[in-house]
Design a protein around this motif. Structure first.
Motif, short mmCIF file in Angstrom:
data_model
loop_
_atom_site.label_atom_id
_atom_site.label_comp_id
_atom_site.label_asym_id
_atom_site.label_seq_id
_atom_site.Cartn_x
_atom_site.Cartn_y
_atom_site.Cartn_z
N LYS A 21 0.84 -1.21 0.00
CA LYS A 21 0.00 0.00 0.00
C LYS A 21 0.86 1.25 0.00
CE LYS A 21 -3.96 2.19 2.24
NZ LYS A 21 -3.42 3.54 2.08
N GLN A 24 1.95 2.18 -3.45
CA GLN A 24 0.90 2.84 -4.23
C GLN A 24 0.73 4.30 -3.82
OE1 GLN A 24 -2.62 0.50 -3.64
NE2 GLN A 24 -1.82 -1.29 -4.75
N ASP A 25 0.89 4.58 -2.54
CA ASP A 25 0.65 5.93 -2.04
C ASP A 25 1.75 6.91 -2.43
OD1 ASP A 25 -1.67 5.01 -0.89
OD2 ASP A 25 -0.82 4.81 1.14
#
Length: 373
Positions: A21, A24-25
């Motif tokens: 995650k 992706q951020d």
């Protein structure tokens, strides 16, 4: 401050579950920088209690790492990392750069460590270890050859350059050379690759050169890169030839297949390397002119035919049955061997002096009596 060991483990576990995650951020560029930082950070607790970057550790299931690197290889402490979930941890360590097989950098460290232990000879265990290292290096040579490694004297050199500077290969022991006449044990030490001869050349130089312990078919894959000589220097071959002739004093030696194989190998070598009178053979000291070669051996019994050694001045390319048994025709079906006879001094046909010598020898054998009809 520094994290406790339990907090270190918890932090790694958090990374495992939340890193996708986070990637992706923050976007691909920052994600790449983050991975680079993680791979270089000493995050992995090892079996010896040290903390290391994952790219300096090895998969605990890697047999080749244990065989090649021995106790030099560092492994994650899987007892510490909860053995109930080993796959998770090993996957994370692999993502962070854990190695499955020995790297060129660690191989050099292993070679250097072993070399220090060989000041008074090469122990059997180290000889076996160096062979395992060499076989692994050859297997992965295409991948390893140009990898940059930190050398103790020259930083950031290619792996092949670093190996050139090191004596790290073993030679065959005397017991492994029994099939080669006059072979002698070489100094009990480690050798640079360019100091060794492959076993295919043993019949040419086993009394003069160390013979590599590794099989010739393996070394053939790296011969050029490791600068292993294709053939022995001519002066070594000729000294070996002299050693063969020195032991050829009885029928048992002359009839042995090993002697005949060895001496034919020398004839072939001479036939392939000596040309006309203007040609030379490059040797370690100087060049050997074919004229000088013939002068050196023409009066020495050195051409094996009919169960004995003949002087080159007494053998001919043309038929000389009328001079039997004092002169003989010598030809060989192998062209290089046949040219070798010529290099040693075999002549095309007899001249007047040969006939006079023939009559003189017959008279001497007759002991003053009448010559045979």
């Amino acid at each position: 401050g520094a994290l406790s060991v339990d907090d270190q483990r918890a932090a790694l576990e958090w990374i495992y579950y939340h890193l996708p995650k986070a990637e992706q951020d923050i976007g691909p560029d920052r994600a790449q920088a983050m991975w680079s930082a993680l791979r270089d950070a000493a995050l992995v607790r090892c079996e010896d209690g040290s903390m290391r970057p994952a790219n300096q550790t090895y998969d605990p299931s890697s047999e080749v790492a244990r065989d090649v690197l021995g106790d030099l290889a560092a492994y994650p402490d899987m007892t510490f990392y909860n053995s109930e979930r080993p796959i998770m941890w090993l996957r994370l360590f692999a993502d962070l750069g854990m190695n499955e097989s020995p790297t060129p950098h660690d191989i050099l460290r292993r070679i250097d460590n072993h070399a220090v232990e060989c000041g008074a000879g090469v122990p059997k265990a180290i000889s076996r270890a160096m062979r395992a290292i060499a076989e692994h290096v050859i297997t992965h040579w295409v991948k390893f050859r140009d990898v940059k490694v930190d050398d103790s004297e020259h930083s950031a050199v290619s792996f092949v350059e670093a190996l050139h500077k090191r004596a790290w290969l073993t030679c065959r022991e005397a017991t492994e050379l029994r099939r080669y006449p006059t072979a002698v044990a070489s100094d009990d030490r480690l050798y640079r690759a360019n100091e060794l001869q492959i076993v295919d050349n043993a019949n040419l130089c086993a009394s003069q050169c160390p013979i590599a312990a590794l099989p010739g078919e393996l070394l053939a894959k790296v011969r050029d890169d490791w600068e292993i000589p294709l053939t022995p220097a001519a002066d070594r071959v000729l000294r070996h030839f002299d050693a063969l002739l020195a032991v050829a004093t009885n029928k048992e030696v002359l009839e042995s297949p090993s002697f005949q194989t060895a001496i034919r190998a020398v004839y072939r070598y001479l036939g392939e390397h000596v040309g006309d009178a203007s040609a030379v053979i490059e040797s370690e000291s100087d060049a050997i002119n074919p004229v000088v070669l013939r002068t050196r051996y023409q009066q020495t019994p050195c051409i094996f035919i009919g169960g004995r050694l003949w002087r080159p001045i007494h053998v001919f390319e043309a038929p000389v049955s009328f001079l039997d048994p004092y002169r003989i025709r010598v030809r060989d079906h192998v062209d290089a061997v046949d040219r070798g006879f010529g290099a040693l001094g075999r002549r095309q046909s007899p001249d007047t002096n040969d006939y006079l010598l023939f009559l003189s020898e017959m008279a001497e054998r007759a002991g003053g009596g009448p010559l045979p009809a």
